[in-house]
Structures are given as structure tokens and as C-alpha cells.
Scaffold this motif. Structure first.
Motif, mmCIF file in Angstrom:
data_model
loop_
_atom_site.group_PDB
_atom_site.id
_atom_site.type_symbol
_atom_site.label_atom_id
_atom_site.label_comp_id
_atom_site.label_asym_id
_atom_site.label_seq_id
_atom_site.Cartn_x
_atom_site.Cartn_y
_atom_site.Cartn_z
ATOM 1 N N ARG A 1 24.143 -4.329 20.094
ATOM 2 C CA ARG A 1 25.436 -3.682 19.881
ATOM 3 C C ARG A 1 26.233 -3.577 21.195
ATOM 4 N NH1 ARG A 1 28.360 -0.193 16.256
ATOM 5 N NH2 ARG A 1 30.428 -0.495 17.134
ATOM 6 N N VAL B 1 33.645 -8.002 22.868
ATOM 7 C CA VAL B 1 34.906 -7.754 22.181
ATOM 8 C C VAL B 1 35.930 -7.128 23.127
ATOM 9 C CG1 VAL B 1 35.964 -6.294 20.431
ATOM 10 C CG2 VAL B 1 33.958 -7.651 19.875
ATOM 11 N N LEU C 1 39.433 2.240 21.762
ATOM 12 C CA LEU C 1 39.297 0.896 22.309
ATOM 13 C C LEU C 1 40.596 0.350 22.910
ATOM 14 C CD1 LEU C 1 37.245 -1.321 22.758
ATOM 15 C CD2 LEU C 1 37.792 -2.227 20.501
ATOM 16 N N LEU D 1 33.263 4.287 31.557
ATOM 17 C CA LEU D 1 32.581 5.556 31.311
ATOM 18 C C LEU D 1 33.561 6.643 30.871
ATOM 19 C CD1 LEU D 1 30.019 5.705 34.255
ATOM 20 C CD2 LEU D 1 29.495 5.507 31.829
ATOM 21 N N ILE E 1 33.788 7.533 22.488
ATOM 22 C CA ILE E 1 32.467 8.138 22.658
ATOM 23 C C ILE E 1 31.434 7.347 21.856
ATOM 24 C CG2 ILE E 1 31.107 10.093 21.796
ATOM 25 C CD1 ILE E 1 32.796 11.951 23.243
ATOM 26 N N TRP F 1 24.058 0.834 34.189
ATOM 27 C CA TRP F 1 24.250 2.064 34.962
ATOM 28 C C TRP F 1 23.250 3.136 34.533
ATOM 29 C CZ3 TRP F 1 25.918 6.736 32.784
ATOM 30 C CH2 TRP F 1 26.208 7.754 33.700
ATOM 31 N N ARG G 1 36.649 -25.478 26.561
ATOM 32 C CA ARG G 1 38.041 -25.564 26.165
ATOM 33 C C ARG G 1 38.839 -26.408 27.171
ATOM 34 N NH1 ARG G 1 41.120 -26.645 23.150
ATOM 35 N NH2 ARG G 1 43.270 -25.955 23.294
ATOM 36 N N MET H 1 40.287 -24.467 18.482
ATOM 37 C CA MET H 1 40.607 -23.341 19.362
ATOM 38 C C MET H 1 41.172 -22.182 18.558
ATOM 39 S SD MET H 1 43.883 -23.109 21.737
ATOM 40 C CE MET H 1 44.435 -21.571 22.425
ATOM 41 N N ARG I 1 38.575 -20.357 16.802
ATOM 42 C CA ARG I 1 37.735 -19.517 17.650
ATOM 43 C C ARG I 1 38.454 -18.211 17.995
ATOM 44 N NH1 ARG I 1 36.893 -22.960 21.753
ATOM 45 N NH2 ARG I 1 35.826 -24.374 20.367
ATOM 46 N N PHE I 2 39.751 -18.330 18.339
ATOM 47 C CA PHE I 2 40.491 -17.111 18.652
ATOM 48 C C PHE I 2 40.600 -16.244 17.412
ATOM 49 C CE2 PHE I 2 42.487 -19.229 22.499
ATOM 50 C CZ PHE I 2 41.638 -18.572 23.346
ATOM 51 N N ALA J 1 36.509 -10.184 15.081
ATOM 52 C CA ALA J 1 35.463 -9.362 15.703
ATOM 53 C C ALA J 1 36.063 -8.103 16.319
ATOM 54 C CB ALA J 1 34.719 -10.167 16.754
ATOM 55 N N ILE J 2 37.215 -8.274 16.989
ATOM 56 C CA ILE J 2 37.887 -7.109 17.576
ATOM 57 C C ILE J 2 38.227 -6.109 16.481
ATOM 58 C CG2 ILE J 2 39.994 -6.317 18.732
ATOM 59 C CD1 ILE J 2 40.000 -9.041 20.179
ATOM 60 N N VAL K 1 35.050 -4.228 15.266
ATOM 61 C CA VAL K 1 34.578 -3.206 16.195
ATOM 62 C C VAL K 1 35.541 -2.031 16.250
ATOM 63 C CG1 VAL K 1 34.082 -2.700 18.603
ATOM 64 C CG2 VAL K 1 33.190 -4.782 17.551
ATOM 65 N N ALA K 2 36.847 -2.342 16.224
ATOM 66 C CA ALA K 2 37.838 -1.264 16.243
ATOM 67 C C ALA K 2 37.671 -0.389 15.012
ATOM 68 C CB ALA K 2 39.244 -1.845 16.300
ATOM 69 N N LEU L 1 34.960 -0.018 13.209
ATOM 70 C CA LEU L 1 33.710 0.728 13.306
ATOM 71 C C LEU L 1 33.865 1.951 14.195
ATOM 72 C CD1 LEU L 1 31.006 -2.067 13.581
ATOM 73 C CD2 LEU L 1 31.353 -0.453 11.707
ATOM 74 N N SER L 2 34.577 1.779 15.330
ATOM 75 C CA SER L 2 34.712 2.933 16.221
ATOM 76 C C SER L 2 35.649 3.949 15.605
ATOM 77 C CB SER L 2 35.193 2.533 17.623
ATOM 78 O OG SER L 2 35.446 1.170 17.717
ATOM 79 N N ARG M 1 29.475 12.016 26.046
ATOM 80 C CA ARG M 1 30.021 11.062 27.011
ATOM 81 C C ARG M 1 29.227 11.220 28.303
ATOM 82 N NH1 ARG M 1 34.324 8.080 27.530
ATOM 83 N NH2 ARG M 1 35.231 8.942 25.630
ATOM 84 N N TYR M 2 28.477 10.187 28.654
ATOM 85 C CA TYR M 2 27.728 10.221 29.911
ATOM 86 C C TYR M 2 28.586 9.684 31.040
ATOM 87 C CZ TYR M 2 23.556 11.044 27.095
ATOM 88 O OH TYR M 2 22.633 11.584 26.247
ATOM 89 N N GLY M 3 28.368 10.194 32.238
ATOM 90 C CA GLY M 3 29.127 9.696 33.385
ATOM 91 C C GLY M 3 28.573 10.327 34.636
#
Lengths: 545, 332
Positions: free
Chosen positions: A341, A348, A416, A492, A497, A507, A540, B1, B4-5, B11-12, B15-16, B18-19, B57-59
Motif C-alpha cells: 500500500r 500515485v 492528497l 509527514l 492521516i 523514516w 517513452r 502513452m 498509460r496516463f 489509480a490517482i 487512491v483519492a 480511498l483516502s 499523525r507521526y512526525g
């Protein structure tokens, strides 16, 4: 077509041309506003307590650190340029064996994050490391000096030469070989042709890449921190909480330095663009003859030090537990699967950042090259300057602007899109410099011909200019992608989150001194970036030429 | 091409999406300067046992403190876990931390909490001298950190002057031994040729490799080093008799001012002070538990035997003075 109609077509073209550039100018202003945000934020914070500002940034300590930053950056730039140009020339212009392998491997060291990169290089080359254990069998007990300036210089050079290599090889592949061909027919030897013909023609790309190395080095923290070399970024970092005003002011100083360097670079690069390339069906290739093994050995040396060594150390650390039997093999597979993941997230976010950066920044480069003047130069200097700012400053400025803005802006906070925006602002410089060279390399003659044939400005851009710029733009996108993949401080703070990237995993591992985890994540990062670079950039641009 | 894009864009999108899905609920948000390895399992246990959703949130501790300061009233954070009291002091001074209840504060000895009740210690780590047993005999190690300036240790003692824990240690030395002694110690260490490193990990690593015979670090780095590499010749040495060199530094928890999750946040801090959680610190992170009745890890001397005087690591101005003292010594 008769003579008058040609003139008519040309003048119509010019009318449309003007409108097109007005539209473009508005876009450029928009992009510049975006990129100026971190500078603005730093400036506001710096001036909160006026008065001591000048005294602080001109204190002997600040100037000393600044001097060390500049010395290191200059040395690294020169060395990285030498390595990058040599490698680019060998893989594009000679019959060195294994060209396609070198072309796939040479860009990858760029993706190794500085902290873990420096850490593994110390493990390999410092006292008590792998090299010294090897040498001790020959009676050498001391390897000293792999620290401070020298250590930082070596590690940074090895991990930044791709900034020069990528654009220069794109440039070599695009360059007409006719001049080199003529030189060769006139009896010039390969090396002579390289110095007198190829090198001057690639000067724009070399300077552009060297500038990126310079800016990367002045803003790097991971390597200098581990090597114990006291540059400006170390002061910025160590004072960021306990004396944040100093830290902010010195960050601003770094940004101003970057802009000054960009202005100087513009002077150096000016006039170096030869706007007359042709597409070559088969690029010129020199037979290296008896130098072929030597060339292969030097490429092996570069890749061996910058890629194989860190990979080998990471493999050793990652598998040490398994080999010794402490870590069950099943557990090892689980930790590898856990990285799927983060690998997807990293890819992405980085690809999105690369595409966005090129879309935003290429027009600025186009404008600056085609309409030379103060306006375009200022916009491009702002874009490039962002590269030198610490990731933390960029992240905090975005926090400030999104949260104090209207609700649709605060709505993207820690999502994002905001993370991608941070990557774009931080690394847009890399697309910018390479794009400028790409735009400059589109021959005016091609444009004139298209215009004469009555092709509209938009069509001309899409069908004539863009395809010609594409190798350069892709190289730029590749640079942004790899930098975004390893970015940490902004990731970070700004990632949604729970949105873990590979750099975050690395890290996390180094933080807890769990180097097996960190190494495994680093290996996955190297592999992912290798695959993405090959798919999206190298393959490409191969089909283009 | 184009295809692929196209794939990349899809995919973007995925993920967007999902978040975005995750943001439907309203979880307790924790900003943690503690490493995931040190605290992750506790957070999971808490979430499960109390059926409370948590987002972490780790940091790096200073970065997260700066983030909360920049976010101000708009911060999504409800709880801030810090590696050291210094960063919390910064936020407390900005008025960004809420007050903890007297009941919570009573769980822990007063030297491990803020006077105004803005933070409470959850666990403590100890400053130690890590040494390479192949290069150094334990009997030759000094009784006090102050004696490391002796010529006998010339060039042998690694320091991490930019590290937060080292700076906390110097602050403690200033408060216990005084400004002059501390300034002298720092410049003597510099004059003695002490090599400087980036952080605790790299010192332990360098000591294990034999690049440098010893170094000043926090105690648990070597525990972890030995877990990864059991053959490493690095050992911890604790300065005896409550020496300032064996200072305890607390990791802390605080509730962010203006949180709309006061109850959950309180429950969370309480959980970290519970016997289960405190036992976890002792067993898993090799740290000192801070509540009564939980034994420290086997290799450590008991907490009560460490009679370092109370130290105020809470004062940011004091931390700035420490930083300039280190800077003046030329160690940086």
C-alpha cells in the motif's frame, strides 16, 4: 501559395500569437503566485520582529554556515556535472556495451533519500564498515576522513549526478549529429568532437542540471547532518523549534540565495541554445575501439558506488535477521506485503505531482524562452527558488494559506491534492529548468514552416512543438517524480492521516533504529522508482527518437 | 502513452477516493512525536478496548509542535504526544495546550509533569554512556559525566549536539551544576576532540562498528541495536549516584486546547497511565514506567535510586540559552 498569401498567413499568425501570449501571461502570473507563497510566508514571519533581521542574517555564524553551504554545493555541482555528462555521452553517443541496462540504472540513485543514503554509505565506507573490514585483511586498519566536507561531497555527488545526466542525455539524443559527423569526417577524434561540438551544444542542459544539483545540495539536510558538516540547513534545522525566528530568517536567506543563483545561471546559459536540431533516425555513434572496456568500467564504477553499494547494504540489513534465523521467513513476507500500500501511495502521489508540475511549469518555461524579458525571468526564478527552501517551510506555508483561506481551501487541508501541491511547489524547479531547455531546442525554422503552411497556433503547439519538447518534458517529469517519491518533511505534515508512503516507512524504521524495516522499504522504493522511471520516462523517450 | 496516463489517472482517482472514504467518521486525532514502534501497539489496544476511532499523525516532535502552532485554532489534533518536555513547553507558552485533571497529575511524580498541568510524563528514558566493550574496559569508565573531559578520553566520546535529548541533558546540567561549569564542560569536551554525530542511532552504530569507543546517548538505542545485531560489542554504562549524566527524560502527553473530544482525549491519557500501558513501556520499549508499582526493565536501576534533582525542561527561553551555549562551545 503565392507570395502575398504567405505574408498574410504569417501576419494572421502573429495576431493570434499575441493573443495566445496574453492568455499565457495570465496563466504564468497564476503559477508564480502559487510558487511565491512559501517566500511570502517566510517573509511575513521573518519581519514579525523587525530590526534584528539584517544583523541576524549577516552574523559571522550565519555567514560561515552559508559559506560552507556554497562551497559544498559548488564542489558537488562540478563533480556531478562531470559524472553526469560523461555517462550521458557514453550511453547516447558511443557503442559502450550494455547501453540499455545503463540507461535504466543510471537515473535511479536520485531516488535514494539522503538520510538513509548517507547512513548506508557510512556503513560501507567509514571506519569499521564493510570496506575497512575488507581492507583489514590487507593490513589496513584505518579508513579516516569519510566524514565532514569530504563525506558529504562524495555522497551528495553520487546521489545527485542524475540531475545532470537525465537532461543531458535527453539533449544528446535530440541533437543533430550532422555537425559531429562533419567534424569526424574532417578527422576530429571522438574526444575532440565531444569537447568542441557535443559539449557546447549541451551547455544549456548541463548548466540547468548543475543548478539543480547546487540547489539540492544547499537545501539538503540528511547528508550534512550525518556527516557532521555544519551548513546553513543544519542551523535552520537545529533552531527550528527553540529559536524559530532565526530558523525562518535563515530559510528565507536560503531562498534568496537560490533566486540570486538562478539569475546568475540565466546569464551563463544565455545564448547557449542552438535552435536547430533535426530529428535523427539513427543518432551518431562512435565506435570506442580499445576504449570500450574502459568506458564500461567507468560506468560500472558510477553505478556500483551510487546504486549497487547502497542496495547491497540495504539487502544485507534487510535479510540479516532472516539469514541468522532470528526473523521467521513468514514474518519477512508479511513485512514485505505491508509495503504494497505505501508503494502504491508513493507512486500515485509522485506521478500526480510529476504530471501537475509539468502542466503548470512548462508554460512558464515556454513563456520565458519565447518572450525573453524581465517578466518571464522573474516568474521562472520564483519557480526555481522554491527548490532551495526546506520542505518544512513549504509545508508550514501551505498550512497557513489553506487554513486561513475560504472553506473550499481549508477543505483540502491534509488531503492528497494538498500534498501533491506541496511536491509541485517544492520540485517544480526540476521540471522548469529542463522544460526551458526543451522549449529552446524547438527550432524556429520548424515553427516558421508550420506557420507558413497556415497551421493555427494551437495546432502548431500540439502537433509540432509539443512532440519536439516531449523528451525534455518527460525528463523533467521524471526528476519531479523521483524527488517526490523520497520527500519526507512535507509528507509527514501534509499527507492525509494514515496515508503512508515509502519514505515515511523508511523514516519510521530509522527513527526506531529498526534498520531491517528501513532497508526493506528503501529497496522497495528503489525498485518502484526504477520501474516507474523506465515505464514512464525512459521507454517513452526511446520511442520518440 | 495515452492509455498509460489514463491508467495513472484512474489509480490517482482510486487512491483519492480511498483516502476520502476514511474522512466520513470523526475520530480522535493524535499527533505523535513518538515513533510508531514505541507507541503504535498501545494506540491500537486503546482504540479496540474503548471502541474509539483514532487517527495518528507521526512526525518529528519539533515539526509537529510547529504544525500545531501554525494550525492554531484550526488544528485537527486532540492529543499531542511528545518525545521530550521542551517541545510541549513551546506549545504551552503559546497557550495551545489544555489543562489536565488533578487526578491524572497525581498518578505521576511531580518532577515528571508541568507545573501548570499542561503535560504529564508517560515514560522516561535515561541518558547513558554507550561503549564498545572490545575497545574499553568498563572499569576505566568515569564515575561522572563531568570527568569525560579528562585527557584519557581525548577523541573518544561521541556527542550529538543537535539532538533534542542531548540539549535536554545540557539544560539539566546548567540547572544542577550552574552555567559556568556547563560552559566549561562543553568547551572542554570540544577541546578534548569529541567527535560529533547526527543523532543517537548513528552514535550507537559508530560505537558498535568501533569507529569511536564511546558516546552519550539515550539508553534504549543500544537495546534495539542488540536486538537487530546480537553480536554487536556495544554496552550501556549508567553513571552512578544520581549523576546528571544519567538524567531521566520523560516522554509526555498533553491535550490540545479547544478540543471537541475532551472525554476521549482524557480517556486516552488515562489509558497511557494505566498498568497495562506502563507495563508495555517497561517490557517493549525498555523505558522507565512512571506510575507507582510497575517495575522498570530488568537491566535498569530502580527509579527511586536515581536521585537527580527536579529539572525544569519546560522553559523555552532556557532551551534557547542551552542552544547558544552549545553553539559557543564550538561543538556544532
Amino acid at each position: 501559395m503565392t507570395e502575398p498569401s504567405v505574408q498574410k498567413a504569417a501576419s494572421q499568425g502573429t495576431g493570434r500569437e499575441r493573443r495566445r501570449f496574453t492568455g499565457l501571461a495570465i496563466f504564468v502570473v497564476g503559477v508564480a503566485c502559487l510558487f511565491v507563497a512559501p517566500f511570502l510566508h517566510l517573509a511575513v514571519r521573518s519581519l514579525e520582529q523587525a530590526g534584528t533581521f539584517v544583523a541576524e542574517i549577516t552574523s559571522p555564524q550565519a555567514l560561515g554556515s552559508l559559506g560552507r553551504s556554497i562551497t559544498l554545493a559548488a564542489a558537488v555541482s562540478v563533480a556531478a556535472a562531470a559524472i553526469g555528462v560523461t555517462a550521458a555521452w557514453l550511453v547516447t553517443r558511443t557503442n559502450v556495451p550494455g547501453r540499455s541496462v545503463w540507461r535504466a540504472l543510471l537515473p535511479i540513485p536520485l531516488v535514494i533519500p539522503s538520510y538513509i543514503g548517507a547512513f548506508v554509505m557510512i556503513a560501507a565506507f567509514a571506519q569499521g564498515g564493510a570496506l575497512q573490514s575488507l581492507l583489514s585483511t590487507f593490513g589496513v586498519d584505518q579508513v579516516s576522513g569519510f566524514r565532514g566536507f569530504f563525506g558529504s561531497f562524495v555522497v551528495l555527488t553520487l546521489f545527485t549526478y542524475p540531475y545532470v545526466y537525465l537532461p543531458v542525455q535527453a539533449r544528446f539524443r535530440q541533437l543533430p549529429s550532422s555537425l559531429e559527423e562533419s567534424a569526424r569526417l574532417l578527422g576530429s577524434r571522438p574526444l575532440g568532437t565531444f569537447w568542441t561540438i557535443a559539449l557546447p551544444q549541451a551547455r544549456g542542459s548541463i548548466v540547468a542540471g548543475g543548478l539543480l544539483v547546487f540547489l539540492y545540495t544547499v537545501s539538503d539536510f540528511g547528508v550534512v547532518q550525518l556527516m557532521g558538516y555544519d551548513t546553513l540547513t543544519r542551523v535552520i534545522f537545529s533552531t527550528r523549534l527553540i529559536d524559530s525566528l532565526t530558523s525562518i530568517r535563515l530559510s528565507l536567506m536560503l531562498g534568496i540565495l537560490a533566486i540570486a543563483i538562478v539569475v546568475v545561471e540565466r546569464g551563463v546559459a544565455r545564448g547557449s541554445l542552438i535552435r536547430d536540431p533535426k530529428r535523427e533516425p539513427r543518432p551518431l555513434q562512435y565506435p570506442l575501439g580499445r576504449w570500450r572496456p574502459a568506458a564500461a568500467i567507468s560506468l560500472t564504477g558510477i553505478v556500483g558506488l551510487a546504486l549497487i553499494t547502497p542496495v547491497a547494504v540495504c539487502i544485507w540489513w534487510a535479510f540479516r535477521g532472516v539469514v541468522r534465523g532470528d526473523t521467521p521467513v513468514a514474518e519477512f513476507w508479511t513485512s514485505l506485503a505491508d509495503l504494497a500500500r505505501p508503494a502504491l501511495n508513493t507512486s500515485v502521489a509522485a506521478v500526480a505531482a510529476a504530471l501537475t508540475a509539468v502542466v503548470l511549469v512548462a508554460p512558464v518555461a515556454y513563456f520565458a524562452v519565447r518572450r525573453p524579458g524581465r517578466f518571464g525571468a522573474t516568474a521562472s526564478a520564483i519557480v526555481v527558488g522554491g527548490f532551495a527552501l526546506p520542505g518544512l517551510s513549504i509545508a508550514l506555508s501551505l498550512v497557513y494559506f489553506t487554513l486561513s483561506g475560504p472553506s473550499w481551501m481549508s477543505g483540502i487541508y491534509q488531503t492528497l491534492p494538498l500534498l501533491v501541491l506541496a511536491y509541485v511547489i517544492h520540485f517544480g524547479a526540476q521540471a522548469m529548468n529542463v522544460a526551458a531547455v526543451a522549449v529552446g531546442s524547438v527550432p524556429a525554422r520548424v515553427e516558421d514552416a508550420a506557420r507558413t503552411l497556415g497551421v493555427s497556433a494551437t495546432q502548431r503547439l500540439w502537433r509540432v512543438e509539443l512532440p519536439l519538447m516531449l523528451p525534455g518534458l518527460l525528463a523533467g517529469a521524471g526528476l519531479v517524480m523521483m524527488s517526490a517519491m523520497k520527500e519526507l518533511p512535507a509528507t509527514l505534515l501534509l499527507a492525509p492521516i494514515g496515508f503512508e508512503t515509502l519514505s515515511v516507512r523508511i523514516w519510521t524504521g530509522t527513527q526506531s533504529a529498526l534498520f531491517a524495516d528501513a532497508s526493506l522499504a528503501c529497496l522497495v522504493l528503489i525498485l518502484t522508482s526504477g520501474v516507474l522511471t523506465w515505464l514512464l520516462v525512459i521507454r517513452r523517450s526511446d520511442t520518440l527518437i | 502513452m495515452n492509455r498509460r496516463f489514463g491508467c495513472a489517472l484512474v489509480a490517482i482517482g482510486i487512491v483519492a477516493a480511498l483516502s476520502a472514504c476514511d474522512s466520513g467518521r470523526d475520530p480522535l486525532v493524535i499527533y505523535s512525536g513518538r515513533d510508531e514502534a514505541l507507541i503504535g501497539p498501545l494506540l491500537e489496544q486503546f482504540a479496540e478496548a474503548n471502541d474509539i476511532d483514532i487517527d495518528v499523525r507521526y512526525g518529528e516532535t519539533p515539526d509537529l509542535a510547529l504544525l500545531i502552532a501554525e494550525e492554531g485554532d484550526n488544528t485537527p489534533a486532540d492529543v499531542f504526544l511528545s518525545q521530550s518536555p521542551g517541545a510541549v513547553g513551546f506549545l504551552a507558552n503559546e497557550g495551545l495546550l489544555g489543562e489536565l485533571s488533578a487526578e491524572e497529575l497525581s498518578a505521576v511524580d511531580a518532577r515528571f509533569e508541568s507545573d501548570e498541568g499542561r503535560w504529564i510524563g508517560l515514560s522516561a528514558r535515561q541518558r547513558v554512556l554507550v561503549y564498545n566493550e572490545e575497545l574499553v574496559d568498563e572499569a576505566d569508565l568515569p564515575g561522572s559525566v563531568l570527568d569525560l573531559t579528562d585527557e584519557a578520553y581525548g577523541g573518544d566520546v561521541a556527542l550529538a549536539p543537535t539532538n533534542g535529548s542531548f540539549q535536554d541533558f545540557v539544560t539539566a546540567m546548567r540547572q544542577i551544576e550552574g552555567e559556568d561549569v556547563t560552559a566549561q564542560w562543553l568547551s572542554d569536551m570540544e577541546a578534548n576532540g569529541s567527535p560529533t554525530y547526527a543523532d543517537n542511532s548513528s552514535i550507537v552504530d559508530a560505537v558498535a562498528r568501533g569507529e569511536v569507543p564511546m558516546g552519550l546517548v539515550n539508553h534504549y538505542y543500544n537495546f534495539r541495536k542488540l536486538e537487530e545485531d546480537p553480536d554487536a560489542p556495544s554496552r550501556n554504562y549508567v553513571f552512578p549516584g544520581g549523576d546528571v549524566g544519567s538524567l531521566l527524560i520523560a516522554s509526555t502527553g498533553s491535550i490540545v486546547a479547544g478540543t471537541d473530544k475532551q472525554d476521549e482525549a482524557t480517556a486516552f491519557i488515562d489509558y497511557l497511565l494505566s498498568d497495562d500501558a506502563q507495563q508495555f513501556y517497561s517490557d517493549e520499549t525498555f523505558e522507565y514506567p512512571l506510575t507507582e508499582g510497575i517495575e522498570p526493565p530488568a537491566d535498569l536501576p530502580p527509579l527511586e535510586s536515581l536521585e537527580t534533582p527536579p529539572i525544569d525542561l519546560n522553559d523555552l527561553g532556557s532551551l534557547q540559552e542551552t542552544a547558544s551555549l552549545i553553539e559557543e562551545s564550538g561543538l556544532l
